[in-house]
Scaffold this motif. Structure first.
Motif, PDB file in Angstrom:
ATOM      1  N   GLY A   4      -8.685  -1.103   8.144  1.00 50.52           N
ATOM      2  CA  GLY A   4      -7.434  -0.661   8.781  1.00 50.52           C
ATOM      3  C   GLY A   4      -6.894   0.619   8.162  1.00 50.52           C
ATOM      4  N   VAL A   5      -6.960   0.708   6.825  1.00 47.77           N
ATOM      5  CA  VAL A   5      -6.456   1.910   6.147  1.00 47.77           C
ATOM      6  C   VAL A   5      -7.289   3.132   6.545  1.00 47.77           C
ATOM      7  CG1 VAL A   5      -6.246   3.059   3.897  1.00 47.77           C
ATOM      8  CG2 VAL A   5      -5.408   0.719   4.167  1.00 47.77           C
ATOM      9  N   THR A  62       2.241   8.297   4.578  1.00 47.95           N
ATOM     10  CA  THR A  62       3.062   7.211   4.016  1.00 47.95           C
ATOM     11  C   THR A  62       3.371   6.188   5.107  1.00 47.95           C
ATOM     12  OG1 THR A  62       5.338   7.882   4.564  1.00 47.95           O
ATOM     13  CG2 THR A  62       4.308   9.017   2.696  1.00 47.95           C
ATOM     14  N   MET A  63       3.929   5.074   4.640  1.00 48.65           N
ATOM     15  CA  MET A  63       4.432   4.077   5.584  1.00 48.65           C
ATOM     16  C   MET A  63       5.967   4.062   5.546  1.00 48.65           C
ATOM     17  SD  MET A  63       1.612   1.079   5.622  1.00 48.65           S
ATOM     18  CE  MET A  63       2.284   0.127   4.287  1.00 48.65           C
ATOM     19  N   PRO A  85      -0.247  -1.180  11.778  1.00 51.90           N
ATOM     20  CA  PRO A  85      -0.469  -2.631  11.948  1.00 51.90           C
ATOM     21  C   PRO A  85      -1.861  -3.089  11.541  1.00 51.90           C
ATOM     22  CG  PRO A  85      -0.283  -1.521  14.093  1.00 51.90           C
ATOM     23  CD  PRO A  85       0.062  -0.501  13.049  1.00 51.90           C
ATOM     24  N   THR A  86      -2.889  -2.216  11.679  1.00 51.76           N
ATOM     25  CA  THR A  86      -4.258  -2.708  11.467  1.00 51.76           C
ATOM     26  C   THR A  86      -4.609  -2.935   9.996  1.00 51.76           C
ATOM     27  OG1 THR A  86      -5.361  -0.552  11.381  1.00 51.76           O
ATOM     28  CG2 THR A  86      -5.033  -1.509  13.572  1.00 51.76           C
ATOM     29  N   GLN A  87      -3.744  -2.511   9.063  1.00 47.65           N
ATOM     30  CA  GLN A  87      -4.065  -2.750   7.650  1.00 47.65           C
ATOM     31  C   GLN A  87      -3.317  -3.945   7.074  1.00 47.65           C
ATOM     32  OE1 GLN A  87      -2.435   1.240   6.544  1.00 47.65           O
ATOM     33  NE2 GLN A  87      -1.787   0.217   4.690  1.00 47.65           N
ATOM     34  N   PHE A  88      -2.468  -4.572   7.900  1.00 41.33           N
ATOM     35  CA  PHE A  88      -1.718  -5.744   7.427  1.00 41.33           C
ATOM     36  C   PHE A  88      -2.503  -6.999   7.759  1.00 41.33           C
ATOM     37  CE2 PHE A  88       1.533  -2.599   7.305  1.00 41.33           C
ATOM     38  CZ  PHE A  88       2.438  -3.031   6.346  1.00 41.33           C
ATOM     39  N   ARG A 143      -6.945  -9.118   0.808  1.00 40.38           N
ATOM     40  CA  ARG A 143      -6.457  -8.669   2.117  1.00 40.38           C
ATOM     41  C   ARG A 143      -7.694  -8.265   2.930  1.00 40.38           C
ATOM     42  NH1 ARG A 143      -1.776  -4.295   1.048  1.00 40.38           N
ATOM     43  NH2 ARG A 143      -1.386  -4.689   3.248  1.00 40.38           N
ATOM     44  N   LYS A 144      -8.333  -9.283   3.523  1.00 38.89           N
ATOM     45  CA  LYS A 144      -9.627  -9.038   4.184  1.00 38.89           C
ATOM     46  C   LYS A 144      -9.472  -8.087   5.364  1.00 38.89           C
ATOM     47  CE  LYS A 144     -12.494 -12.577   2.410  1.00 38.89           C
ATOM     48  NZ  LYS A 144     -11.618 -13.008   1.354  1.00 38.89           N
ATOM     49  N   GLY A 145     -10.295  -7.047   5.378  1.00 42.76           N
ATOM     50  CA  GLY A 145     -10.236  -6.064   6.466  1.00 42.76           C
ATOM     51  C   GLY A 145      -9.218  -4.957   6.210  1.00 42.76           C
ATOM     52  N   HIS A 146      -8.470  -5.081   5.112  1.00 47.35           N
ATOM     53  CA  HIS A 146      -7.407  -4.110   4.813  1.00 47.35           C
ATOM     54  C   HIS A 146      -7.919  -2.667   4.813  1.00 47.35           C
ATOM     55  CE1 HIS A 146      -3.922  -2.301   2.934  1.00 47.35           C
ATOM     56  NE2 HIS A 146      -4.581  -1.999   1.834  1.00 47.35           N
ATOM     57  N   TYR A 147      -9.053  -2.423   4.144  1.00 44.55           N
ATOM     58  CA  TYR A 147      -9.517  -1.036   4.014  1.00 44.55           C
ATOM     59  C   TYR A 147     -10.164  -0.496   5.276  1.00 44.55           C
ATOM     60  CZ  TYR A 147      -7.963  -1.258  -0.711  1.00 44.55           C
ATOM     61  OH  TYR A 147      -7.149  -1.380  -1.794  1.00 44.55           O
TER      62      TYR A 147
END
Ligand SMILES: Nc1ncnc2c1ncn2[C@@H]1O[C@H](COP(=O)(O)OP(=O)(O)OP(=O)(O)O)[C@@H](O)[C@H]1O
Ligand SMILES: CC(C)(CO)[C@@H](O)C(=O)[O-]
Ligand code: BAL
Length: 281
Positions: free
Chosen positions: A129-130, A29-30, A59-62, A123-127
């Motif tokens: 980061g996830v 979770t966050m 931070p990398t998924q925001f 949200r480019k790059g979001h996944y």
């Protein structure tokens, strides 16, 4: 309930439990926990002996720095909720612990075409980061099972693709969406909604429910058109997407005979971006 801030301390706690044959569940979770998260803990308890909940605002998924900055972090409240729920251990590392080389650390894996649709398009790059952080959490815990919410429908697909990529032997369990009494999907970001936003936010679940209820009566194009019309007169609500998609690829649905279909929506309500979905079949 044990609380760990380092991977080493968590590992030392888990090692004897694993050696004793205990089944380990991870609930990533966050934080800013609500009953949706607690339902994941409860389902984890039905599927494992030891439940580790991680709290880490990654931070990398925001993609929006303001979204990261204002993400709620009520840690004392979170720990109290997890303790009451009977969670075994909490892992709450800081950014340096998870990204010793800095958050700009290199990571890119092939997640398939669905990475670039819907949330991935907004949200480019979001996944990337996830999946980057979830892989690190999987490495830190090496769980038997991991729990994820259907609310982040596309996220579950991406995590399954990441698992396939690394051939990780982890059982992913998808948990149903927990809603407020009036239908709003629980979300940590709901806390940012003003009174008017909170009323307007119901349009997400209402439009999805409309599509589920009227699925057999209209064509997909007509259904989407009617669902989008729910948003027309709502001041302060901006629709990012509303789609009916194939459940496994998230490509637009073509026929009603498809084995799995899902309606998904994202909209800004006031300054808060919300997502929701309902499985049609
Ligand atoms: N209402 C819900 N019902 C079931 N699971 C949920 C719900 N909300 C979140 N989850 C799941 O909990 C896990 C952690 O999610 P996260 O901490 O991002 O909370 P969140 O409420 O989705 O926050 P936000 O949407 O504001 O980022 C994810 O697997 C997510 O899908
Ligand atoms: C899976 C997750 C904890 C990774 O940061 C996050 O995306 C979330 O809370 O859904
Ligand atoms: N629950 C999804 C996490 C995010 O919005 O970044």
């Amino acid at each position: 309930m044990e609380v760990f801030k380092t991977k080493a301390a968590l590992k030392a706690y888990l090692e004897p439990l694993k050696a004793a044959g205990k089944k380990i569940a991870l609930v990533p979770t966050m934080g800013a926990l609500h009953n949706g998260h607690i339902s994941l803990i409860k389902l984890a308890q039905e599927n494992a002996d030891v439940i580790v909940c991680s709290i880490f605002v990654n931070p990398t998924q925001f993609t929006d720095p303001k979204d990261l900055e204002k993400y709620p972090r009520p840690i004392e409240h979170d720990l109290a909720m997890l303790n009451t729920a009977g969670c075994s251990a909490v892992f709450m590392p800081n950014v340096e612990e998870m990204y010793p080389e800095g958050a700009g650390e290199n990571w890119h894996i092939n997640l398939g075409n669905a990475e670039f649709l819907l949330e991935g398009a907004f949200r480019k790059g979001h996944y990337q980061g996830v999946t980057q952080i979830v892989k690190k959490l999987f490495d830190a815990v090496e769980p038997d099972v991991a729990m994820f919410g259907q609310k982040d429908y596309q996220q579950v697909l991406m995590i399954k693709n990441m698992l396939e990529h690394f051939k990780l032997p982890i059982n992913i369990i998808t948990c149903p969406i927990i809603r407020e009494d009036d239908g709003l999907a629980m979300s940590s970001r709901n806390i940012h909604l003003s009174k008017t936003d909170r009323k307007n936010a119901l349009v997400l679940s209402k439009s999805l429910q409309y599509v589920v209820d009227n699925f057999q009566s209209y064509s997909f194009d007509e259904l989407v058109k009617q669902a989008k019309a729910f948003y027309n007169d709502l001041e302060g609500v901006e629709l990012d997407y509303f789609t009916i998609a194939k459940g496994d690829t998230l490509q637009p649905a073509e026929t009603k005979e498809e084995k799995s279909l899902v309606a998904l929506v994202a909209a800004k309500v006031g300054a808060t971006r919300l997502i929701d979905n309902m499985i049609i079949k």
